[in-house]
Design a protein around this motif. Structure first.
Motif, PDB file in Angstrom:
ATOM      1  N   LYS A 303      59.336  35.444  36.987  1.00  0.00           N
ATOM      2  CA  LYS A 303      58.097  35.023  36.323  1.00  0.00           C
ATOM      3  C   LYS A 303      57.014  36.059  36.603  1.00  0.00           C
ATOM      4  O   LYS A 303      56.964  36.633  37.701  1.00  0.00           O
ATOM      5  CB  LYS A 303      57.627  33.651  36.817  1.00  0.00           C
ATOM      6  N   LEU A 304      56.149  36.255  35.597  1.00  0.00           N
ATOM      7  CA  LEU A 304      55.072  37.232  35.723  1.00  0.00           C
ATOM      8  C   LEU A 304      53.728  36.578  35.467  1.00  0.00           C
ATOM      9  O   LEU A 304      53.548  35.889  34.469  1.00  0.00           O
ATOM     10  CB  LEU A 304      55.252  38.358  34.702  1.00  0.00           C
ATOM     11  N   LYS A 305      52.787  36.794  36.367  1.00  0.00           N
ATOM     12  CA  LYS A 305      51.390  36.427  36.154  1.00  0.00           C
ATOM     13  C   LYS A 305      50.534  37.607  36.583  1.00  0.00           C
ATOM     14  O   LYS A 305      50.997  38.481  37.325  1.00  0.00           O
ATOM     15  CB  LYS A 305      51.015  35.189  36.968  1.00  0.00           C
ATOM     16  N   SER A 306      49.298  37.610  36.146  1.00  0.00           N
ATOM     17  CA  SER A 306      48.429  38.725  36.509  1.00  0.00           C
ATOM     18  C   SER A 306      48.120  38.758  37.996  1.00  0.00           C
ATOM     19  O   SER A 306      47.815  39.817  38.555  1.00  0.00           O
ATOM     20  CB  SER A 306      47.116  38.649  35.720  1.00  0.00           C
ATOM     21  N   ASP A 307      48.205  37.590  38.660  1.00  0.00           N
ATOM     22  CA  ASP A 307      47.874  37.524  40.076  1.00  0.00           C
ATOM     23  C   ASP A 307      49.040  37.096  40.964  1.00  0.00           C
ATOM     24  O   ASP A 307      48.864  36.885  42.161  1.00  0.00           O
ATOM     25  CB  ASP A 307      46.698  36.568  40.301  1.00  0.00           C
TER      26      ASP A 307
END
Length: 416
Positions: A303-307
């Motif tokens: 999973k990818l998030k900006s933070d």
């Protein structure tokens, strides 16, 4: 994961570190040299400065470089000019007078000239004829792994061959029990490679690990050159479906710092821009305070998030990673810059140099084209087990060792 217990050798090392003697902690890869040093430093009310041979090594140990601490620079003008210049530098004089103990990590990479210059400078500043002006030295490293950094064409001079090394009269602790691998046969084979000696059983063991590289190999390939590793990583990333998330590495410079940003980032294991996708293989480049993972743990991004990144290690454990800071320190130990990003890099490939200090789960090693003594051993010893090691080819001629270093370690064994 629980905090690892100290081995008997590490306990002996801690006793020596708690004395007033000069101490040299050495041993093969994965025996916990840095682990026991960090254990000692955490017990100190005021920890001594930690110095390293290069800026990149200094960032990983939260220290500063040997050259910056002693004001050596690039030693312009030669040895005497460097000593004279450093001994008149007020900031250098202040810290050399204040600090009574110094820790030097990766001691094998310090050149003879730099070591001698620091010694003479300290004698002058402290007005003390004892080695290093009476400063106690704690040095850590393995001369069978990393050679000293010397100008191109200059003859290599190992520190242990000089009179100064003998005058320092180090209490030598050689760690022998591996913390990286519990496979005794594999550890024994690596030990023989480290010493430049191997029996037929060792040759047979490594030949069983020879295999053709699969285009979809889920592990890390070690290359000798950075451009080779970067090109391979880019190709594998392009082959994945999905959009690329580009995360620029942030640089927080302290006021007045003029150092170029690219150079500051180059001192860390981070790229200027981290390019990742879901499904990308990454290497975690920092040890976890709770010992859930270590520098070198391989994981896949889920999973990818900006933070935040959610990654799954090769053994199926999920981790949530936030951005971290890598600090660059000046000679006084003050922060020059903070380099901020997720503590990961693409891991389908890396260089032997970048893998130094890492414990890698699945490793493919190309031994051809290596030029430095100890380089092949450093590459092979990143693996945790023989099952996780894959070789393009194997032959005893792949291994280069320096006879002078072998003689030095044999002399240590003879004293036991």
């Amino acid at each position: 994961m629980n905090t690892p217990e100290l081995t008997s050798g590490q306990k002996e090392a801690l006793e020596a570190l708690s004395s007033n003697e000069n101490v040299f902690i050495t041993g093969s890869a994965g025996t916990g040299k840095s682990f026991v040093l960090n254990h000692f430093l955490k017990t100190q009310r005021v920890a001594p400065p930690v110095l390293a041979s290069t800026g990149a090594a200094a960032v990983l140990v939260n220290g500063r470089t040997f050259h910056s601490y002693f004001g050596l620079g690039i030693m312009k003008g030669g040895l005497l000019a460097t000593i004279n210049r450093g001994s008149k530098n007020s900031r250098v004089k202040s810290r050399v007078l204040k600090d009574n103990t110094l820790v030097i990590d990766e001691i094998s990479m310090i050149s003879g000239d730099a070591f001698y210059a620091a010694h003479k400078l300290a004698q002058i500043v402290r007005q003390n004829e004892s080695p290093f002006g009476g400063i106690r030295l704690i040095v850590v490293g393995d001369f069978l792994q990393l050679p000293p950094v010397t100008p191109y064409g200059q003859k290599r001079e190992w520190l242990f061959m000089g009179d100064l090394w003998r005058q320092l009269n180090f209490k030598i602790i050689e760690l022998t029990q591996s913390m990286r691998s519990s496979d005794e046969e594999f550890v024994g084979a690596l030990s023989q490679v480290r010493q430049g000696q191997w029996e037929s059983e060792v040759d047979t063991l490594f030949k069983t690990r020879v295999s053709k590289l699969s285009p979809t190999f889920e592990g890390t390939i070690l290359f000798g050159r950075r451009d080779q590793a970067e090109s391979y990583n880019e190709t594998r990333l392009e082959d994945l479906d999905g959009e690329v998330l580009e995360v620029p590495t942030q640089i927080k410079k302290s006021r007045g710092v003029q150092t170029e940003e690219d150079r500051l980032i180059g001192l860390t294991p981070l790229p200027p821009v981290l390019k990742i996708k879901i499904g990308a293989l990454v290497m975690i480049r920092k040890n976890d305070a709770d010992h859930r993972y270590v520098n070198g743990t391989l994981a896949t991004i889920v999973k990818l998030k900006s933070d935040e990144l959610c990654v799954r290690s090769l053994n199926g454990v999920l981790f949530h990673l936030s951005k971290v800071e890598f600090e660059v320190l000046d000679g006084d130990g003050k922060t020059v810059a903070k380099i901020v990003n997720f503590p990961v890099s693409l891991a389908w490939a890396t260089t032997i140099h970048k893998a130094q200090g890492a414990s890698v789960d699945r490793l493919y090693v190309r031994l051809k084209g290596l030029w430095e003594s100890g380089q092949a051993y450093v590459a092979l010893s990143r693996a945790r087990s023989p099952e996780g090691l894959f070789l393009e080819s194997w032959e005893p001629q792949s291994i280069k060792t320096d006879p002078q270093v072998i003689d030095f370690y044999n002399s240590l064994d003879a004293k036991v």
